[in-house]
Design a protein around this motif. Structure first.
Motif, short mmCIF file in Angstrom:
data_model
loop_
_atom_site.label_atom_id
_atom_site.label_comp_id
_atom_site.label_asym_id
_atom_site.label_seq_id
_atom_site.Cartn_x
_atom_site.Cartn_y
_atom_site.Cartn_z
N ARG A 1 0.83 -1.21 0.00
CA ARG A 1 0.00 0.00 0.00
C ARG A 1 0.86 1.26 0.00
NH1 ARG A 1 -3.69 -3.23 3.07
NH2 ARG A 1 -2.58 -2.77 5.01
N LYS A 2 1.96 1.23 0.77
CA LYS A 2 2.84 2.40 0.81
C LYS A 2 3.51 2.63 -0.53
CE LYS A 2 4.47 5.85 3.12
NZ LYS A 2 3.56 6.89 3.68
N ILE A 3 3.99 1.57 -1.15
CA ILE A 3 4.61 1.69 -2.48
C ILE A 3 3.62 2.29 -3.48
CG2 ILE A 3 5.58 0.42 -4.43
CD1 ILE A 3 6.74 -1.58 -2.38
N ALA A 4 2.39 1.78 -3.45
CA ALA A 4 1.37 2.27 -4.38
C ALA A 4 1.13 3.76 -4.17
CB ALA A 4 0.08 1.48 -4.20
N GLY A 5 1.11 4.19 -2.90
CA GLY A 5 0.90 5.61 -2.62
C GLY A 5 2.04 6.47 -3.10
N ILE A 6 3.26 6.03 -2.86
CA ILE A 6 4.44 6.81 -3.27
C ILE A 6 4.56 6.86 -4.79
CG2 ILE A 6 6.97 6.85 -3.25
CD1 ILE A 6 6.80 5.71 -0.39
N LYS A 7 4.32 5.74 -5.44
CA LYS A 7 4.44 5.65 -6.89
C LYS A 7 3.20 6.20 -7.62
CE LYS A 7 8.43 3.46 -7.60
NZ LYS A 7 9.55 4.15 -8.31
N GLU A 8 2.15 6.46 -6.85
CA GLU A 8 0.88 6.94 -7.43
C GLU A 8 0.37 5.97 -8.49
OE1 GLU A 8 1.58 10.96 -8.73
OE2 GLU A 8 1.51 11.75 -6.68
N LEU A 9 0.33 4.70 -8.09
CA LEU A 9 -0.12 3.63 -8.97
C LEU A 9 -1.29 2.90 -8.32
CD1 LEU A 9 3.34 2.11 -9.98
CD2 LEU A 9 1.82 3.46 -11.46
N PRO A 10 -2.18 2.29 -9.12
CA PRO A 10 -3.26 1.48 -8.55
C PRO A 10 -2.69 0.34 -7.71
CG PRO A 10 -3.64 1.90 -10.88
CD PRO A 10 -2.25 2.36 -10.59
N LEU A 11 -3.34 0.05 -6.60
CA LEU A 11 -2.85 -0.98 -5.68
C LEU A 11 -2.69 -2.32 -6.39
CD1 LEU A 11 -2.14 -1.69 -2.73
CD2 LEU A 11 -4.55 -2.26 -2.40
N GLN A 12 -3.67 -2.72 -7.18
CA GLN A 12 -3.61 -4.02 -7.84
C GLN A 12 -2.45 -4.09 -8.82
OE1 GLN A 12 -5.23 -6.61 -6.87
NE2 GLN A 12 -4.29 -7.94 -8.41
N GLN A 13 -2.14 -2.99 -9.47
CA GLN A 13 -1.00 -2.97 -10.40
C GLN A 13 0.30 -3.23 -9.65
OE1 GLN A 13 -0.76 0.50 -12.97
NE2 GLN A 13 1.42 0.20 -13.32
N VAL A 14 0.44 -2.64 -8.47
CA VAL A 14 1.64 -2.86 -7.67
C VAL A 14 1.70 -4.30 -7.18
CG1 VAL A 14 2.88 -2.19 -5.56
CG2 VAL A 14 1.76 -0.44 -6.97
N VAL A 15 0.58 -4.83 -6.74
CA VAL A 15 0.54 -6.24 -6.31
C VAL A 15 1.02 -7.15 -7.42
CG1 VAL A 15 -1.01 -8.15 -5.70
CG2 VAL A 15 -1.29 -5.93 -4.58
N GLU A 16 0.48 -6.96 -8.61
CA GLU A 16 0.82 -7.83 -9.74
C GLU A 16 2.27 -7.65 -10.17
OE1 GLU A 16 -2.09 -6.91 -12.69
OE2 GLU A 16 -3.74 -7.84 -11.57
N GLN A 17 2.76 -6.40 -10.17
CA GLN A 17 4.14 -6.16 -10.59
C GLN A 17 5.14 -6.78 -9.62
OE1 GLN A 17 5.47 -4.06 -13.48
NE2 GLN A 17 6.98 -5.58 -12.84
N VAL A 18 4.89 -6.61 -8.32
CA VAL A 18 5.80 -7.16 -7.32
C VAL A 18 5.79 -8.68 -7.35
CG1 VAL A 18 6.18 -7.40 -4.83
CG2 VAL A 18 5.74 -5.14 -5.80
N GLU A 19 4.61 -9.26 -7.52
CA GLU A 19 4.52 -10.72 -7.63
C GLU A 19 5.31 -11.22 -8.84
OE1 GLU A 19 1.24 -14.32 -8.20
OE2 GLU A 19 0.59 -12.23 -8.21
N GLN A 20 5.12 -10.55 -9.97
CA GLN A 20 5.83 -10.93 -11.19
C GLN A 20 7.34 -10.79 -11.00
OE1 GLN A 20 4.53 -8.81 -14.74
NE2 GLN A 20 6.53 -9.07 -15.69
N ASN A 21 7.76 -9.69 -10.38
CA ASN A 21 9.19 -9.47 -10.13
C ASN A 21 9.80 -10.61 -9.33
OD1 ASN A 21 8.80 -6.99 -11.37
ND2 ASN A 21 8.89 -5.80 -9.48
N THR A 22 9.11 -10.99 -8.25
CA THR A 22 9.63 -12.02 -7.35
C THR A 22 9.69 -13.38 -8.02
OG1 THR A 22 8.59 -10.77 -5.55
CG2 THR A 22 9.47 -12.94 -5.01
#
Length: 255
Positions: A224-245
């Motif tokens: 949630r904090k990353i999404a706020g700082i990056k000004e990105l939708p929460l679900q987009q951050v969830v999916e990107q971080v999962e894909q990265n890992t």
């Protein structure tokens, strides 16, 4: 979601509860800190499908015997197809602050031995390397041709951050991003495609986490904090971080 860095073997007596009570977490990269830790992590991997093991030796402790390092290396040779990384390894930044006369070279020798194995088996390496030590470690990674490097809970100057970005090195963000400006600034400057999330549990946190046992589910707060700082939708951050890992640790072949 995945907790990209946790010391599961350090959780006593709540180890089983921590592992079983992670409905929101698909997996945990369980790093090791010494020989006994490697053996415990291996046992956890064989018991729980959510545990992905990494073998290594944590640098913020007195030097090990040559026999212990050799035994850890033997475990890596034996299980290199099952482990997902070598780690946690690195250099003793905080120990040197307490002991200014501590010799760094023996720690570098140990780290290089692990880097050689990472290159040999094309395994990622999980690094404890912050501030000035990160510069040394970047040089060593280049020397040994290690491409997949994960700087966990990283802290460092802008020049080092830029060098790491250019090298496509991964970082992972802990719950302290909720209250630490230094980490918030790092999130703002680091590309999303090179970012993971972690707890480094059972390390305790402050702020809203004060007095709480560090739990893998806390990565929700990090997301949630990353999404706020990056000004990105929460679900987009969830999916990107999962894909990265998944991509970095090649988890698909282990799931």
């Amino acid at each position: 979601m995945f907790d990209a860095h946790i010391h599961l073997d350090w959780y006593q007596p709540n180890q089983q509860k921590i592992i079983m009570d992670t409905l929101e977490v698909d997996g945990m990269i369980a790093v090791s800190s010494d020989l006994k830790s490697c053996e415990k992590v291996w046992q956890l991997y064989n018991q729980y499908p959510k545990v992905f093991p990494a073998f290594g030796w944590h640098p913020e402790q007195p030097l090990p015997t040559s026999q212990e390092i050799a035994q850890i290396e033997t475990l890596i040779h034996k299980h290199h197809d099952q482990i997902v990384a070598i780690g946690e390894v690195g250099l003793p930044f905080y120990k040197r602050k307490e002991e200014p006369n501590l010799r760094l070279q023996p720690y570098i020798v140990i780290l290089e031995r692990f880097m050689i194995l990472a290159a040999q088996y094309d395994l990622p390496i999980v690094l404890h390397a912050v501030y000035d030590d990160a510069v040394t470690v970047c040089d060593l990674l280049a020397k040994h041709g290690v491409k997949r490097a994960h700087f966990h809970w990283f802290k460092g100057d802008a020049a080092t951050v830029q060098r790491m970005i250019e090298s496509n090195y991964m970082i992972s963000v802990t719950p302290d991003c909720v209250y630490e400006k230094e980490i918030q600034d790092l999130i703002g400057s680091y590309p999303m495609e090179l970012m993971m999330v972690e707890t480094d549990g059972p390390w305790p946190f402050e702020g809203t986490f004060q007095g709480k046992m560090t739990h893998p589910n806390m990565i929700n707060d990090v997301i949630r904090k990353i999404a706020g700082i990056k000004e990105l939708p929460l679900q987009q951050v969830v999916e990107q971080v999962e894909q990265n890992t998944k991509k970095f640790y090649r988890l698909e072949k282990h799931i």
